[in-house]
Motif scaffolding. Structure first.
Motif, mmCIF file in Angstrom:
data_model
loop_
_atom_site.group_PDB
_atom_site.id
_atom_site.type_symbol
_atom_site.label_atom_id
_atom_site.label_comp_id
_atom_site.label_asym_id
_atom_site.label_seq_id
_atom_site.Cartn_x
_atom_site.Cartn_y
_atom_site.Cartn_z
ATOM 1 N N LEU A 551 0.829 -1.198 0.000
ATOM 2 C CA LEU A 551 0.000 0.000 0.000
ATOM 3 C C LEU A 551 0.868 1.255 0.000
ATOM 4 N N ASP A 552 0.438 2.260 -0.774
ATOM 5 C CA ASP A 552 1.235 3.477 -0.961
ATOM 6 C C ASP A 552 0.358 4.695 -0.679
ATOM 7 N N PHE A 553 0.490 5.257 0.530
ATOM 8 C CA PHE A 553 -0.255 6.446 0.929
ATOM 9 C C PHE A 553 0.747 7.540 1.292
ATOM 10 N N PRO A 554 0.865 8.599 0.478
ATOM 11 C CA PRO A 554 1.902 9.615 0.690
ATOM 12 C C PRO A 554 1.810 10.353 2.026
ATOM 13 N N ASN A 555 0.616 10.416 2.623
ATOM 14 C CA ASN A 555 0.468 11.201 3.852
ATOM 15 C C ASN A 555 0.662 10.359 5.116
ATOM 16 N N VAL A 556 1.009 9.081 4.962
ATOM 17 C CA VAL A 556 1.290 8.243 6.136
ATOM 18 C C VAL A 556 2.711 8.538 6.612
ATOM 19 N N THR A 557 2.803 9.097 7.794
ATOM 20 C CA THR A 557 4.123 9.443 8.346
ATOM 21 C C THR A 557 4.479 8.610 9.575
ATOM 22 N N LEU A 558 3.500 7.860 10.086
ATOM 23 C CA LEU A 558 3.764 7.052 11.280
ATOM 24 C C LEU A 558 3.215 5.643 11.109
ATOM 25 N N VAL A 559 4.027 4.668 11.462
ATOM 26 C CA VAL A 559 3.575 3.277 11.529
ATOM 27 C C VAL A 559 3.884 2.756 12.924
ATOM 28 N N GLY A 560 2.894 2.123 13.551
ATOM 29 C CA GLY A 560 3.096 1.494 14.853
ATOM 30 C C GLY A 560 2.908 -0.001 14.758
ATOM 31 N N VAL A 561 3.930 -0.755 15.156
ATOM 32 C CA VAL A 561 3.822 -2.219 15.222
ATOM 33 C C VAL A 561 3.519 -2.559 16.676
ATOM 34 N N ILE A 562 2.296 -2.993 16.943
ATOM 35 C CA ILE A 562 1.816 -3.121 18.327
ATOM 36 C C ILE A 562 2.470 -4.294 19.049
ATOM 37 N N ALA A 563 2.578 -5.435 18.400
ATOM 38 C CA ALA A 563 3.150 -6.624 19.060
ATOM 39 C C ALA A 563 3.999 -7.369 18.040
ATOM 40 N N ALA A 564 5.278 -7.005 17.982
ATOM 41 C CA ALA A 564 6.166 -7.564 16.962
ATOM 42 C C ALA A 564 6.464 -9.040 17.188
ATOM 43 N N ASP A 565 6.164 -9.562 18.382
ATOM 44 C CA ASP A 565 6.564 -10.934 18.732
ATOM 45 C C ASP A 565 5.569 -12.007 18.289
ATOM 46 N N LEU A 566 4.370 -11.605 17.843
ATOM 47 C CA LEU A 566 3.307 -12.593 17.623
ATOM 48 C C LEU A 566 3.737 -13.719 16.698
ATOM 49 N N SER A 567 4.271 -13.373 15.527
ATOM 50 C CA SER A 567 4.663 -14.412 14.570
ATOM 51 C C SER A 567 5.951 -15.111 14.977
ATOM 52 N N LEU A 568 6.723 -14.476 15.867
ATOM 53 C CA LEU A 568 8.009 -15.041 16.279
ATOM 54 C C LEU A 568 7.837 -16.294 17.129
ATOM 55 N N ASN A 569 6.719 -16.389 17.823
ATOM 56 C CA ASN A 569 6.527 -17.477 18.783
ATOM 57 C C ASN A 569 5.785 -18.685 18.214
ATOM 58 N N LEU A 570 5.535 -18.683 16.906
ATOM 59 C CA LEU A 570 4.863 -19.832 16.295
ATOM 60 C C LEU A 570 5.844 -20.994 16.148
ATOM 61 N N PRO A 571 5.370 -22.237 16.348
ATOM 62 C CA PRO A 571 6.250 -23.412 16.194
ATOM 63 C C PRO A 571 6.448 -23.757 14.727
ATOM 64 N N ASP A 572 7.222 -22.939 14.024
ATOM 65 C CA ASP A 572 7.391 -23.099 12.590
ATOM 66 C C ASP A 572 8.789 -22.624 12.211
ATOM 67 N N TYR A 573 9.452 -23.374 11.326
ATOM 68 C CA TYR A 573 10.820 -23.005 10.960
ATOM 69 C C TYR A 573 10.881 -21.672 10.211
ATOM 70 N N ARG A 574 9.739 -21.163 9.728
ATOM 71 C CA ARG A 574 9.722 -19.880 9.024
ATOM 72 C C ARG A 574 9.402 -18.706 9.955
ATOM 73 N N ALA A 575 9.318 -18.931 11.254
ATOM 74 C CA ALA A 575 8.885 -17.883 12.188
ATOM 75 C C ALA A 575 9.798 -16.659 12.135
ATOM 76 N N ASN A 576 11.113 -16.878 12.143
ATOM 77 C CA ASN A 576 12.039 -15.737 12.078
ATOM 78 C C ASN A 576 11.863 -14.962 10.776
ATOM 79 N N GLU A 577 11.745 -15.690 9.675
ATOM 80 C CA GLU A 577 11.606 -15.049 8.368
ATOM 81 C C GLU A 577 10.326 -14.225 8.299
ATOM 82 N N ARG A 578 9.228 -14.789 8.752
ATOM 83 C CA ARG A 578 7.953 -14.073 8.677
ATOM 84 C C ARG A 578 7.961 -12.828 9.561
ATOM 85 N N THR A 579 8.591 -12.935 10.727
ATOM 86 C CA THR A 579 8.668 -11.775 11.617
ATOM 87 C C THR A 579 9.463 -10.660 10.959
#
Length: 737
Positions: A551-579
């Motif tokens: 998505l490309d919105f020129p007036n977006v100046t702030l992004v907040g990642v609320i919980a960056a760990d969610l995908s990290l804790n999945l029992p999957d060898y791709r967890a690091n990559e997806r995070t």
């Protein structure tokens, strides 16, 4: 002249997954062709069913008795090939590669409307006939004729009357005397909306170099590794233009339907009616019409999700896969294909160029680039002089120590306040929908779970229900624990609903908009949300991974990642990559215009290398560390994984059957030092829709031939219980849950 045809019959049973030989009647010998749909008699009762011609031959090696028993094709169903000859060979490859049936492969090549006998939708429209004579030159007649002249063939009698107020009696009189004529016209069910012109932009040196490399290289497969905002879309459009100049067709794949409005707006604004759209949100009629437009050569470009890879272009020159790392390019139903693989196979068969693009390439794709299988193109800077956003990592453990128990860290709170005060826009990313992610009793620990699935129920505020995100079952909320009868029932976790609720409470001036599965069920919901935020009717967009890419919105100046760990804790060898991919991609939504961007990443594990490298926008360091882990653990790209999943409502039968199958596979494979057999064991989610789930994983350097042997062993072992146990085979699955 051919006398016999090899036919795939339209029957889903694995037992009839083979090519059947039929005689070609004399009257059809000059009309029959590869790829046609025909009617054939099948089975003991000679039921008339659809078949698809995949082979033609003059002779068959059968004895006289067997030859006399051959059945004959009844009729040809369509006046065109529903499957191209080039696709017949691809279907054969797919059947072996994805361990599925011929018919399952065929079905992805043709829209369901074909086998349903769908035709173009038509209506009777009014067109000009003979010149009017002096006797009938009344003013009311003149007005009708003048309108028809300007809109010849656009409207029916009913439309002329209901929408424009013309007299039906007058129209009928003009038709009666031949001054107007009724003609049958096709109604377009596809998107024929006119878009504003999207002007061609001057490429910077890196973009131009990328285009030149792709156009002039003898190689066919390319990976563009470009930072977010580096102008990959403009490169794609230049490649499409050059393909069109050479008389070639192009397919542009995008990972999410949510990106379709933006991509359609740009491509139709540049190339007009030469563009078709193809994805799962279209109706059967719309998909049929777009497929037929491609088949008839009326368009040169198609934009769509993964299924668009199978559109029947006659002169394919280019396939672009944008955000190529996305898991949505892998089908989770048979055939469980990956669009990247199909693009490579089509390149080998048809000679077209394949361009993969991503700021965070899949580990497998970047590995192919390092080994020379792909030509690597790097775009290290944003286009138009824009700079990458500043990214700040916030340790939420420290926020708690500072007595901040809210969803928002101090940095995100101040960032949102500043953004809203300056009339700018923000995106908040949380990869969980719903209001509360689970409900539990604080006294005894009971968790409210779905009775059909082994999964916690999610509370949705808008419906006041507990909902299962696997089977959709709903349950009314209760305030008493079913186990201990206490009143200590509490709602835990946070989803996008609750995040939106909190934003409204803390920032009353915020005009929020939510993009997740619950808000995008409607047919045109993606486009409405996209246009609403693009037009700045809302200033805070809250969403799941749908907002994290493209998505490309020129007036977006702030992004907040609320919980960056969610995908990290999945029992999957791709967890690091997806995070890493999610954080990098959603961060890239900020600062894409002239205003600088900021990103706040909230996490409880800031020491994770995937989060650290994502914050630093350092893909190369992440790749080097992750690929060595894959090498040590023998995961893709260094090995394949074949997941054999069995499910059944009869748990005892399921366990016995998969254990017997496991014994057979261990006997077959344990002496192979390149293969590892893991299991059988319950799946990560051990029950879905009342069916228990177990799996066996086969990991290693196995060939397609060995995989087909494993498939045969599996189906032979389960032959006696196939009515009670569902079998799923998946090569390199998206997840192991």
């Amino acid at each position: 002249m051919y006398n016999y045809a090899g036919v795939i019959v339209n029957n889903d049973s694995v037992k009839v997954d083979k090519i059947f030989t039929y005689k070609i009647p004399e009257g059809l010998k000059n009309k029959i062709d590869l790829g046609q749909r025909v009617k054939v008699p099948f089975g003991m009762g000679n039921k008339n069913i659809d078949g698809f011609i995949v082979q033609l031959y003059e002779y068959v090696e059968l004895d006289a008795k067997s030859l006399s028993k051959l059945k004959a094709i009844i009729e040809i169903s369509d006046d065109f090939q529903v499957i191209r000859e080039k696709d017949i060979s691809l279907i054969g490859i797919m059947r072996g590669k994805y361990l599925c049936t011929y018919l399952e492969c065929i079905k992805v090549f043709i829209p369901s409307g074909i086998t349903k006998g769908m035709k173009f939708k038509t209506k009777n429209v009014v067109v000009l006939g003979e010149p009017i004579t002096a006797k009938y030159e009344k003013e009311s007649y003149k007005k009708i004729l003048e309108f028809i002249k300007e809109n010849n063939g656009n409207y029916s009698k009913q439309q002329l009357s209901n929408e424009f107020g013309f007299s039906v009696s007058s129209i009928n009189t003009l038709i009666k005397h031949g001054f107007l004529v009724l003609e049958e016209a096709v109604i377009n069910r596809y998107n024929d909306k006119q878009y504003n012109n999207y002007e061609e932009r001057t490429l910077n040196s890196l973009q131009q170099q990328a285009v030149n490399t792709i156009m002039n290289s003898k190689g066919k497969k390319f990976l563009i590794h470009g930072v977010t905002g580096s102008g990959k879309t403009e490169i794609y459009m230049n490649l499409v233009k050059k393909a069109m100049e050479d008389g070639k067709d192009s397919i542009i794949l995008i990972p999410e339907i949510s990106l379709t409005p933006q991509m359609v707006e740009r491509f139709k604004g540049r190339f007009g009616k030469n563009v078709a759209i193809f994805h799962s949100k279209l109706s059967d009629g719309e998909r049929f019409d777009e497929w037929m437009r491609v088949k008839m050569g009326k368009v040169k470009v198609a934009i769509g999700a993964r299924s668009a890879i199978f559109l029947p272009f006659s002169n394919l020159g280019l396939i672009v896969i944008d955000e190529e790392h996305e898991g949505s390019y892998k089908s989770d139903s048979d055939p469980k294909y990956n669009a990247r693989d199909i693009a490579e196979l089509k390149s080998d068969i048809e000679g077209c160029k394949v361009v993969l693009g991503s700021a965070t390439p899949a580990i497998e794709s970047y590995y192919k680039a390092t080994t020379g299988e792909y030509t690597l193109i790097t775009l290290s800077e944003r286009a138009d002089g824009a700079v990458l956003p500043q990214v700040k990592i916030v340790d939420m453990r420290e926020e708690l120590m500072n007595d901040n128990k809210s969803i928002f860290s101090a940095s995100l709170f101040s960032g949102l306040k500043h953004t809203l005060a300056n009339k700018e826009q923000a995106i908040l990313f949380l990869n969980r929908r719903g209001f509360s992610t689970f409900v539990s009793c604080r006294k005894c620990g009971y968790v409210f779970k779905c009775s059909n699935c082994d999964i916690a129920l999610t509370y949705h505020n808008y419906s006041s229900n507990l909902t299962c995100h696997y089977c959709g079952a709903k349950r009314q909320i209760v305030n008493t624990c079913p186990r201990c009868k206490s009143k200590y029932v509490k709602y835990f976790g946070i989803g996008t609903e609750q995040l939106e609720d909190q934003v409204k409470k803390v920032f009353p001036e915020a005009r929020t908009l939510r993009m997740d599965f619950d808000t995008t069920r409607g047919k045109n919901s993606y486009e409405k949300i996209y246009n609403s935020f693009r037009n700045e009717e809302h200033n805070v967009l809250i969403g799941t991974q749908m907002v994290a890419k493209g998505l490309d919105f020129p007036n977006v100046t702030l992004v907040g990642v609320i919980a960056a760990d969610l995908s990290l804790n999945l029992p999957d060898y791709r967890a690091n990559e997806r995070t890493f991919q999610l954080i990098t991609q959603v961060s890239g939504r900020a600062g894409r215009g002239k205003k600088p961007g900021r990103v706040v990443v909230q996490t409880y594990t800031p020491e994770s290398f995937s989060i650290k490298y994502a914050v630093e926008n350092d893909y190369i360091s992440f790749y080097k560390e992750e690929v060595e882990i894959r090498r040590a653990m023998n995961y893709p790209p260094f090995a394949k994984i074949l997941a054999i999943n069995l499910s059944s409502e009869d748990e005892k039968l399921l366990i016995k059957s998969i254990q017997d199958l496991g014994d057979k596979l261990h006997i077959k494979l344990d002496n192979n030092d390149k293969i590892e057999v893991l299991g059988p064991c319950p799946c990560g989610v051990s029950k879905i829709k009342s069916a228990y789930r177990w799996q066996i994983l086969i990991k290693g350097d196995f060939t397609t031939e060995l995989a087909e042997e494993i498939k045969d062993i599996t189906y032979n072992e389960l032959n006696s219980v196939h009515n009670y146990i569902k079998v799923g085979l998946d090569v390199n699955p998206n997840n192991l849950l």
